[in-house]
Enzyme design. Sequence first.
Site, PDB file in Angstrom:
ATOM      1  N   GLY A   1       8.655  -2.015  56.988  1.00  0.00           N
ATOM      2  CA  GLY A   1       8.334  -2.246  55.658  1.00  0.00           C
ATOM      3  C   GLY A   1       8.960  -1.268  54.735  1.00  0.00           C
ATOM      4  N   LEU A   2      10.102  -1.517  53.898  1.00  0.00           N
ATOM      5  CA  LEU A   2      10.512  -0.852  53.252  1.00  0.00           C
ATOM      6  C   LEU A   2      10.660  -0.903  51.744  1.00  0.00           C
ATOM      7  CD1 LEU A   2      13.922  -0.536  55.385  1.00  0.00           C
ATOM      8  CD2 LEU A   2      11.918   0.790  55.454  1.00  0.00           C
ATOM      9  N   GLY A   3       9.069  -1.210  51.469  1.00  0.00           N
ATOM     10  CA  GLY A   3       8.901  -1.310  50.095  1.00  0.00           C
ATOM     11  C   GLY A   3       8.923   0.271  49.379  1.00  0.00           C
ATOM     12  N   ARG A   4       8.138   0.347  48.265  1.00  0.00           N
ATOM     13  CA  ARG A   4       8.366   1.683  47.724  1.00  0.00           C
ATOM     14  C   ARG A   4       7.731   2.686  48.611  1.00  0.00           C
ATOM     15  NH1 ARG A   4       5.282   0.390  43.950  1.00  0.00           N
ATOM     16  NH2 ARG A   4       6.722  -0.495  42.442  1.00  0.00           N
TER      17      ARG A   4
ATOM     18  N   SER B   1      -2.663   8.246  51.146  1.00  0.00           N
ATOM     19  CA  SER B   1      -3.167   8.363  49.806  1.00  0.00           C
ATOM     20  C   SER B   1      -1.965   9.182  49.343  1.00  0.00           C
ATOM     21  CB  SER B   1      -4.358   9.019  49.666  1.00  0.00           C
ATOM     22  OG  SER B   1      -4.709   9.111  48.520  1.00  0.00           O
TER      23      SER B   1
ATOM     24  N   GLY C   1       0.478   7.778  46.798  1.00  0.00           N
ATOM     25  CA  GLY C   1       1.206   6.901  45.777  1.00  0.00           C
ATOM     26  C   GLY C   1       2.657   7.422  45.728  1.00  0.00           C
TER      27      GLY C   1
ATOM     28  N   HIS D   1     -12.384   6.078  49.795  1.00  0.00           N
ATOM     29  CA  HIS D   1     -11.368   7.083  49.134  1.00  0.00           C
ATOM     30  C   HIS D   1     -11.031   6.330  47.653  1.00  0.00           C
ATOM     31  CE1 HIS D   1      -7.123   7.995  47.655  1.00  0.00           C
ATOM     32  NE2 HIS D   1      -7.431   9.185  47.857  1.00  0.00           N
TER      33      HIS D   1
ATOM     34  N   GLU E   1     -11.951   6.517  43.619  1.00  0.00           N
ATOM     35  CA  GLU E   1     -10.745   6.479  42.797  1.00  0.00           C
ATOM     36  C   GLU E   1     -11.085   5.734  41.654  1.00  0.00           C
ATOM     37  OE1 GLU E   1      -6.988   5.219  44.574  1.00  0.00           O
ATOM     38  OE2 GLU E   1      -6.156   5.433  42.475  1.00  0.00           O
ATOM     39  N   TYR E   2     -11.716   4.447  41.828  1.00  0.00           N
ATOM     40  CA  TYR E   2     -12.037   3.651  40.593  1.00  0.00           C
ATOM     41  C   TYR E   2     -13.100   4.261  39.858  1.00  0.00           C
ATOM     42  CZ  TYR E   2     -10.306  -1.009  42.832  1.00  0.00           C
ATOM     43  OH  TYR E   2      -9.503  -1.798  43.256  1.00  0.00           O
TER      44      TYR E   2
END
Lengths: 301, 301, 301, 301
Positions: free
Chosen positions: C7-10, C121, C123, C176, C180-181
């Site tokens: 999986g080479l997404g961001r 976590s 981003g 977590h 965050e929400y």
Amino acid sequence: MQVAMIGLGRMGANMAQRLQRGGHAVVGYDPSPGAREGLAGMGIGTADSLEALVAALAVPRALWMMVPAGEPVEATIAALQPLLSAGDVLVDGGNSNYLDSQRRAAALQALGIGYLDVGTSGGVWGLAEGYSLMVGGDVEAAARLSPLFEALAPTPTTGWAHVGPSGAGHYAKMIHNGIEYGMMQAYAEGFAILERRQDLIPDLAGLAELWRHGSVVRSWLLDLTAGALKDNPGLEGIAPWVPDSGEGRWTVAEAIALDVPAPVITQSLIERLRSRQDNAYADRLLAAMRGASGGHGVKRG
Amino acid sequence: MQVAMIGLGRMGANMAQRLQRGGHAVVGYDPSPGAREGLAGMGIGTADSLEALVAALAVPRALWMMVPAGEPVEATIAALQPLLSAGDVLVDGGNSNYLDSQRRAAALQALGIGYLDVGTSGGVWGLAEGYSLMVGGDVEAAARLSPLFEALAPTPTTGWAHVGPSGAGHYAKMIHNGIEYGMMQAYAEGFAILERRQDLIPDLAGLAELWRHGSVVRSWLLDLTAGALKDNPGLEGIAPWVPDSGEGRWTVAEAIALDVPAPVITQSLIERLRSRQDNAYADRLLAAMRGASGGHGVKRG
Amino acid sequence: MQVAMIGLGRMGANMAQRLQRGGHAVVGYDPSPGAREGLAGMGIGTADSLEALVAALAVPRALWMMVPAGEPVEATIAALQPLLSAGDVLVDGGNSNYLDSQRRAAALQALGIGYLDVGTSGGVWGLAEGYSLMVGGDVEAAARLSPLFEALAPTPTTGWAHVGPSGAGHYAKMIHNGIEYGMMQAYAEGFAILERRQDLIPDLAGLAELWRHGSVVRSWLLDLTAGALKDNPGLEGIAPWVPDSGEGRWTVAEAIALDVPAPVITQSLIERLRSRQDNAYADRLLAAMRGASGGHGVKRG
Amino acid sequence: MQVAMIGLGRMGANMAQRLQRGGHAVVGYDPSPGAREGLAGMGIGTADSLEALVAALAVPRALWMMVPAGEPVEATIAALQPLLSAGDVLVDGGNSNYLDSQRRAAALQALGIGYLDVGTSGGVWGLAEGYSLMVGGDVEAAARLSPLFEALAPTPTTGWAHVGPSGAGHYAKMIHNGIEYGMMQAYAEGFAILERRQDLIPDLAGLAELWRHGSVVRSWLLDLTAGALKDNPGLEGIAPWVPDSGEGRWTVAEAIALDVPAPVITQSLIERLRSRQDNAYADRLLAAMRGASGGHGVKRG
């Protein structure tokens, strides 16, 4: 018409009586001998087993379950199914999850047995005032049982309706109960504010009674509230501990699944969870954080 | 008995009619000639000025204001005060803040003029069905005006009550409206969930109508809801824009001032604020934060 | 050590880079040729198929999935399982439901294959700053992969931890994200109030920047907020439309299932649903009810 | 530069020390001899009365109040005003309502005395880490006192800012505290859920510590939380009783006044009210209503 009532708790026994009064021939069953004796004492026939119950009915049969949602309904259906015949109609009048009702209806309909999910509202007052019945399932099966609905409803025409296919009756009841949570919480908050201002308005029961007549907030729940406050204005001896049943939770889950904001129904459920918290960890952590941040002392508990 | 009605908007004109029908001699006043003519067209007397109005009444006088809360009430009292005599009784039947009513009552009572704050519920339906009247102020003044309350209420005995000293009437109405916010929001959320499941329950108006009969959530607000849905099931042409008046805000402020949690009433108010947001900054900031944190794209707006 | 990144997404591409920079030998795989070429362009090895990927690794293998939760993870595991051998360890670093992770771990462990659920976590900033890694699953498998965790974390010792058995890592990440929400919503509301008072405080970006230094509300999310406001103080061109992923919903469901009140996390989720409402039925019904009750006009929409 | 510190409680004494360490000449005053002696024990000068304090300062003077909001601030200003001269600058570094600060600034500025409202964040940790200072009021007065702000802030340039005219500093602090309520509640809810699942994640303090490094929810409040949980993971001996000060309430009132929805900040305040409820009337009424409606027994309390 002839009908079996399975489950003779408070709701089932009351509904059996209302059906009998409405001219129907009721046969009751409950695994508890005491519950059966209670019904027999009202002059209503009973059977000692599901087998005997089914045998007592002429085909095509009508059977009505008032059994707790979940495993008890599942077990009752499993026991009944081999005893029933194509053309019989079985009603679940309890508070089952609508997805369970859809699954059960499909399984029984494959055997030719009708299955109706009937959301039933009215509580202990239904015996006298009638029940609001939300009927889901096959239209013809509903039509065949309509004499029963007419007897149970407050009036033959307005107090019941076929609201949709299988699951629709219990879905409607689920949302009904979600709304009920919100309404109850709104009244509870209002009277909790008033309770602090008895310097200004000393008679809360009197105010509740007043609002029953002509006010915008008049409702059946207000009738109950007025009665409860009249009996016990200080609500003494009652613990601030509020249970919740599945339907509030299902309403919240359904709203989220549909992307529909339901903040007030949701918060009403959360308030019930909150009422049952003891020595809440969240509040203790808040107190500890305040202490760590501002050097504020914490109350010892 | 003789009574002046000051303010002949929808509420005032309706109440003047109900009083007249109840055998009372009403004289109406409104600064708008059109409003006066409307009342006159119903065969009810009017006066062209406050001076003429007061002059038309035999002492001790009874005067009832149905005037918007705030400055209009303040100005009306200022204009009336020099015209009134000790022994007269003035009613504020609108939605004033109870602290204002307490202040006004004290000022007028120092001059021997009675002042009653009468929370009035019933809306446009009150003309036909009667109004729920929450009377605050001096007991004797309330007793003297009781024939008026009896005519306005749904029944002479149950639809009105003296709920406490000055301010109590408007306080009770404030909490009444707070509860109303919560109830309305609960229904709105429930039907909004149902609206997404018309595959299962196609007829929302029918379900609302059904619930009116025997269900636990039956209420006058449900009666209105059923009517609104019957007329316009898709609620077409209605903007999702919900005003709020002062009473919801005052209820929220009072709850906080008293340290009473009122989460559902409070959230109901916030939902009304939310309905009037346009291009909400908070939501745009949340979208921007998500973009900055997770590299999620934002929807362009 | 040698490790496969699937999986080479961001997220996956960034983590592959951080691992490579940390001295590990990474082989990347993604079904998209473009994603593979992107990684190859950074000087990191890739494989054209899962078969080739697995073949490129010496046993016992370490494989790390950064794949969307749900079906993609399920399908990836189904494809990998026949290719793996006892002693291999597979990591799910995405946002899977912890119950799925427990199920998957049990199934793979029956084959002798280790399975770790690693809540991740950080981003898009994790490439530079490191990721906070919450590791759930078998302690020995976690110990064997610890060099990878040390390279991904901000520091080898503080930025990762084995938090519990299978499911614990994704459970921790779920909570977590729920927190965050709530935090994001708190900031969003605060700045939305401030945005209305630019008469008093004209520079919101400056205030956000100020709070980053020494204030009680300083946080990484505030750092992001300050950056977003600096770039675009009016938040122009950003729609007030806030997506939510599964973890907020799961947190709400878990809180209710455990009878724990979580009103603020729950309301934060509801606000996101609310941001995506168009012509909200609930608000239209409220407007209709107000009209029916008080004769108030409704805004046409 | 020379500065008077009025109010030598925890905050004032700490700030006096940080100013003295920053090279400023501090003279402290507090009505309590013990508080004065405490400061003197740190080698900082004190005065026995406000008169002596003012006399000890060369004109134009700089004076900083760290005094509880409300009556204490009001009384201190009333006592100081006749002692001050045009050109002096008085700071209110406490948590006053911004409207009070605007009124006070106007009154003092009419006498030529500068008045700055300085929202001060940092709590007990500010002595070591510096305070975030939100300065409201006259720009020139702020510029003259900038050496003091530079000493108090974490760094001379980033930890303080002139955010707007009179009132802006306390307004910013009010919103800051509202946000803080929401953030604290979000963490408290998250850890309260986790506390029920110590079967899965046994070490809450460890998880909090982990999140401090690289996670999206890292913050100074999380640092405090991690410390509190490390010291007392079971939060034993701490009552679930959470006070609130004025600023949360003012934030809620301001949001409503501006028509800005702030549901999470509002609910965070309500949760604090809720934590202090004893034998909540609302919950008892809900229990009574359930009993009256469904015949459910109530828990005796």
